[in-house]
Design an enzyme around this catalytic site. Structure first.
Site, PDB file in Angstrom:
ATOM      1  N   THR A  68       0.750  -1.182  -0.029  1.00 49.56           N
ATOM      2  CA  THR A  68      -0.033  -0.158  -0.015  1.00 49.56           C
ATOM      3  C   THR A  68       0.953   1.308   0.010  1.00 49.56           C
ATOM      4  O   THR A  68       1.980   1.287   0.581  1.00 49.56           O
ATOM      5  CB  THR A  68      -1.096  -0.194   1.219  1.00 49.56           C
ATOM      6  OG1 THR A  68      -1.268   1.397   1.501  1.00 49.56           O
ATOM      7  CG2 THR A  68      -0.291  -0.504   2.507  1.00 49.56           C
TER       8      THR A  68
ATOM      9  N   TYR B  40      -1.794  -0.445  10.458  1.00 51.23           N
ATOM     10  CA  TYR B  40      -2.057  -1.079   9.068  1.00 51.23           C
ATOM     11  C   TYR B  40      -0.891  -0.653   8.013  1.00 51.23           C
ATOM     12  O   TYR B  40      -0.350  -1.876   7.449  1.00 51.23           O
ATOM     13  CB  TYR B  40      -3.393  -0.410   8.305  1.00 51.23           C
ATOM     14  CG  TYR B  40      -3.385  -0.871   6.969  1.00 51.23           C
ATOM     15  CD1 TYR B  40      -3.780  -2.203   6.716  1.00 51.23           C
ATOM     16  CD2 TYR B  40      -3.272   0.259   5.920  1.00 51.23           C
ATOM     17  CE1 TYR B  40      -4.042  -2.631   5.266  1.00 51.23           C
ATOM     18  CE2 TYR B  40      -3.423  -0.290   4.545  1.00 51.23           C
ATOM     19  CZ  TYR B  40      -3.850  -1.423   4.310  1.00 51.23           C
ATOM     20  OH  TYR B  40      -3.945  -1.690   2.868  1.00 51.23           O
TER      21      TYR B  40
HETATM   22  N1  LIG Z   1      -8.532  -1.779  -2.790  1.00 51.89           N
HETATM   23  C1  LIG Z   1      -7.699  -0.842  -2.630  1.00 51.89           C
HETATM   24  O1  LIG Z   1      -7.701   0.278  -2.895  1.00 51.89           O
HETATM   25  C2  LIG Z   1      -6.090  -1.305  -2.041  1.00 51.89           C
HETATM   26  C3  LIG Z   1      -5.182  -0.287  -1.956  1.00 51.89           C
HETATM   27  C4  LIG Z   1      -4.214  -0.796  -1.332  1.00 51.89           C
HETATM   28  C5  LIG Z   1      -3.827  -2.250  -1.123  1.00 51.89           C
HETATM   29  N2  LIG Z   1      -4.713  -2.921  -1.183  1.00 51.89           N
HETATM   30  C6  LIG Z   1      -4.668  -4.102  -0.884  1.00 51.89           C
HETATM   31  O2  LIG Z   1      -4.992  -5.387  -1.734  1.00 51.89           O
HETATM   32  C7  LIG Z   1      -5.616  -6.502  -1.285  1.00 51.89           C
HETATM   33  C8  LIG Z   1      -6.877  -6.755  -1.665  1.00 51.89           C
HETATM   34  O3  LIG Z   1      -7.713  -5.761  -1.319  1.00 51.89           O
HETATM   35  P1  LIG Z   1      -9.111  -5.725  -1.583  1.00 51.89           P
HETATM   36  O4  LIG Z   1      -9.622  -4.220  -1.856  1.00 51.89           O
HETATM   37  O5  LIG Z   1      -9.596  -6.878  -2.573  1.00 51.89           O
HETATM   38  O6  LIG Z   1      -9.821  -6.182  -0.060  1.00 51.89           O
HETATM   39  P2  LIG Z   1     -10.996  -7.059   0.249  1.00 51.89           P
HETATM   40  O7  LIG Z   1     -11.263  -6.830   1.841  1.00 51.89           O
HETATM   41  O8  LIG Z   1     -12.203  -7.006  -0.779  1.00 51.89           O
HETATM   42  O9  LIG Z   1     -10.397  -8.391  -0.026  1.00 51.89           O
HETATM   43  C9  LIG Z   1      -9.523  -9.264   1.100  1.00 51.89           C
HETATM   44  C10 LIG Z   1     -10.164 -10.701   1.093  1.00 51.89           C
HETATM   45  O10 LIG Z   1      -9.115 -11.294   2.271  1.00 51.89           O
HETATM   46  C11 LIG Z   1     -10.007 -12.015   2.971  1.00 51.89           C
HETATM   47  N3  LIG Z   1      -9.495 -12.083   4.335  1.00 51.89           N
HETATM   48  C12 LIG Z   1      -9.271 -11.056   5.304  1.00 51.89           C
HETATM   49  N4  LIG Z   1      -8.670 -11.662   6.505  1.00 51.89           N
HETATM   50  C13 LIG Z   1      -8.254 -12.899   6.187  1.00 51.89           C
HETATM   51  C14 LIG Z   1      -7.537 -13.970   6.541  1.00 51.89           C
HETATM   52  N5  LIG Z   1      -7.202 -13.697   8.042  1.00 51.89           N
HETATM   53  N6  LIG Z   1      -7.254 -15.093   6.100  1.00 51.89           N
HETATM   54  C15 LIG Z   1      -8.001 -15.391   4.868  1.00 51.89           C
HETATM   55  N7  LIG Z   1      -8.548 -14.445   4.256  1.00 51.89           N
HETATM   56  C16 LIG Z   1      -8.643 -13.239   4.534  1.00 51.89           C
HETATM   57  C17 LIG Z   1     -11.426 -11.382   3.039  1.00 51.89           C
HETATM   58  O11 LIG Z   1     -12.292 -11.962   3.362  1.00 51.89           O
HETATM   59  C18 LIG Z   1     -11.165 -10.684   1.748  1.00 51.89           C
HETATM   60  O12 LIG Z   1     -12.328 -11.665   1.004  1.00 51.89           O
HETATM   61  C19 LIG Z   1      -5.185  -6.348   0.187  1.00 51.89           C
HETATM   62  O13 LIG Z   1      -3.941  -6.755   0.353  1.00 51.89           O
HETATM   63  C20 LIG Z   1      -5.330  -4.843   0.414  1.00 51.89           C
HETATM   64  O14 LIG Z   1      -4.494  -4.455   1.709  1.00 51.89           O
HETATM   65  C21 LIG Z   1      -6.217  -2.561  -1.632  1.00 51.89           C
END
Ligand SMILES: NC(=O)c1ccc[n+]([C@@H]2O[C@H](COP(=O)([O-])OP(=O)(O)OC[C@H]3O[C@@H](n4cnc5c(N)ncnc54)[C@H](O)[C@@H]3O)[C@@H](O)[C@H]2O)c1
Length: 372
Positions: free
Chosen positions: A140, A183
């Site tokens: 991130t 985070y």
């Molecule tokens: N969406 C954004 O804008 C953004 C920006 C920067 C980084 N990220 C990173 O991208 C990745 C995906 O983000 P996203 O937006 O799809 O989020 P999201 O919350 O939609 O997806 C994350 C998934 O991980 C699962 N999860 C959470 N804890 C878990 C655990 N302990 N064991 C197994 N599964 C678990 C959740 O159920 C969910 O399905 C993450 O690592 C997030 O930090 C996202």
């Protein structure tokens, strides 16, 4: 005994083994899974379904793809479950995470255990394989901290950097790391572990430091995903809470462009392994919270009602990625403009709302506005 990766990763399309997507039921994961399955590539999703609503993504994937999808409901903190999944696969995309700064402030231990220790479990499982599969992880922009030294000016209803070069190009990977918020620390720890496992153990790995990603299959039920959240609130004719002055700025990237970038990272893994890349919409796709309200007004016919609250911990006033390093390395560039992407997501969410009961108020209030 730990294996040291020496040869090229098994990335040829003829490899029949699945690709593991941890967090594959989530927004980003479901989009990548859909693309891979559409290319007849088998996918193994490991997800504990802890994010409310993501089971709908799994149901949708199963509807779209009658074969090729395997799902393990498990937690990345469960090292045995992670090891069993990793030993079957050719490639790993590690997305499972606690994704909200706000939640990390309430329970930093759980945040650490999921994001840092969960990633270590994945890395250990990979390095124990005789032929370790390559890994791409989603870090991130929060690893660069509050950017307090970047002088800002107000330009209309958004912040902009005083430096012409920073304004033109955004924040590059040469920016010193400065983890901010639990985070930021847990994701930054994961980011650095992945980086170091390439160095110390020869794993093939790429880190994406992502700004704000938005697009279809983003439900907005946590403190992340503000573009989808604002659109949903507008569609539901509900007010929006803005934390700060609403002039904070992000570069936004449509999820289809992100999926393109993942596939390029996988394809060029041998050449790019060990590197981190800033991935976002870049200076051409910059938007403030107030700008988004204006666009919503144009789409929805009415400006949503807003109320203001104080700034939240870790909320950068301005963050724009400089994605040139990845562009130069792979030829990638975002194809969906902010304007097109917002309209696409608005239309998708409207269709979604037409076929479902509204989400509960409680889950939507929590979501408020958290530019990631
Ligand atoms: N969406 C954004 O804008 C953004 C920006 C920067 C980084 N990220 C990173 O991208 C990745 C995906 O983000 P996203 O937006 O799809 O989020 P999201 O919350 O939609 O997806 C994350 C998934 O991980 C699962 N999860 C959470 N804890 C878990 C655990 N302990 N064991 C197994 N599964 C678990 C959740 O159920 C969910 O399905 C993450 O690592 C997030 O930090 C996202």
């Amino acid at each position: 005994m730990r294996a040291i990766a020496t040869g090229p990763g098994a990335t040829g399309t003829a490899d029949p083994r699945p690709t593991l997507i941890t967090g594959g039921a989530g927004f980003v994961g479901a989009n990548l899974a859909h693309r891979l399955l559409s290319q007849q590539r088998p996918v193994l999703i490991l997800d504990n379904l802890s994010r409310p609503g993501v089971e709908r993504n799994l149901a949708w994937l199963r509807e779209q793809h009658v074969t090729g999808l395997d799902v393990t409901i498990a937690d990345v903190r469960d090292r045995n479950a992670v090891a069993r999944a990793v030993e079957r696969v050719r490639q790993v995309f590690h997305f499972a995470a606690q994704v909200a700064v706000t939640t990390s402030l309430v329970d930093p231990r759980e945040d650490f255990e999921i994001n840092a220790l969960g990633t270590l479990n994945v890395l250990e499982a990979i390095s124990a394989q005789p032929e370790p599969p390559p890994i791409v992880i989603t870090s991130t922009n929060k690893v660069y901290g509050g950017l307090e030294d970047v002088g800002l000016r107000l330009q209309g209803q958004h912040y902009a950097p005083e430096s012409a070069a920073t304004f033109a190009h955004g924040i590059s990977e040469t920016r010193p790391l400065d983890f901010h918020s639990p985070y930021g620390c847990s994701k930054g720890t994961a980011d650095q572990y992945v980086h170091d496992y390439a160095r110390s153990y020869g794993l093939k790995s790429i880190v994406f430091r992502m700004s704000c990603i938005y697009g279809q299959r983003q439900f907005g039920t946590e403190d992340q995903g503000w573009v989808a959240h604002f659109l949903l609130r507008a569609i539901d004719k509900k007010p929006i809470t803005l934390f700060g002055d609403g002039k904070q700025v992000r570069d936004i990237l449509y999820v289809d462009d992100l999926v393109d970038a993942f596939l390029l990272a996988e394809r060029h893994m041998d050449r790019l392994s060990g590197q981190a890349f800033n991935i976002g919409g870049g200076p051409g796709n910059v938007i403030s919270l107030l700008d988004l309200l204006e666009r919503i007004e144009r789409l929805d016919g009415k400006r949503p009602a807003v109320s203001f609250e104080g700034w939240r911990t870790g909320d950068q006033r301005w963050y724009v990625s400089d994605p040139r390093r990845f562009q130069q390395a792979t030829g990638w560039s975002p194809r969906v403009t902010a304007e097109q992407g917002i309209e696409r997501l608005y239309n998708w969410l409207r269709e979604l709302r037409a076929g479902e009961q509204p989400l509960s108020n409680a889950s939507q209030e929590q979501h408020a506005c958290a530019p990631a």
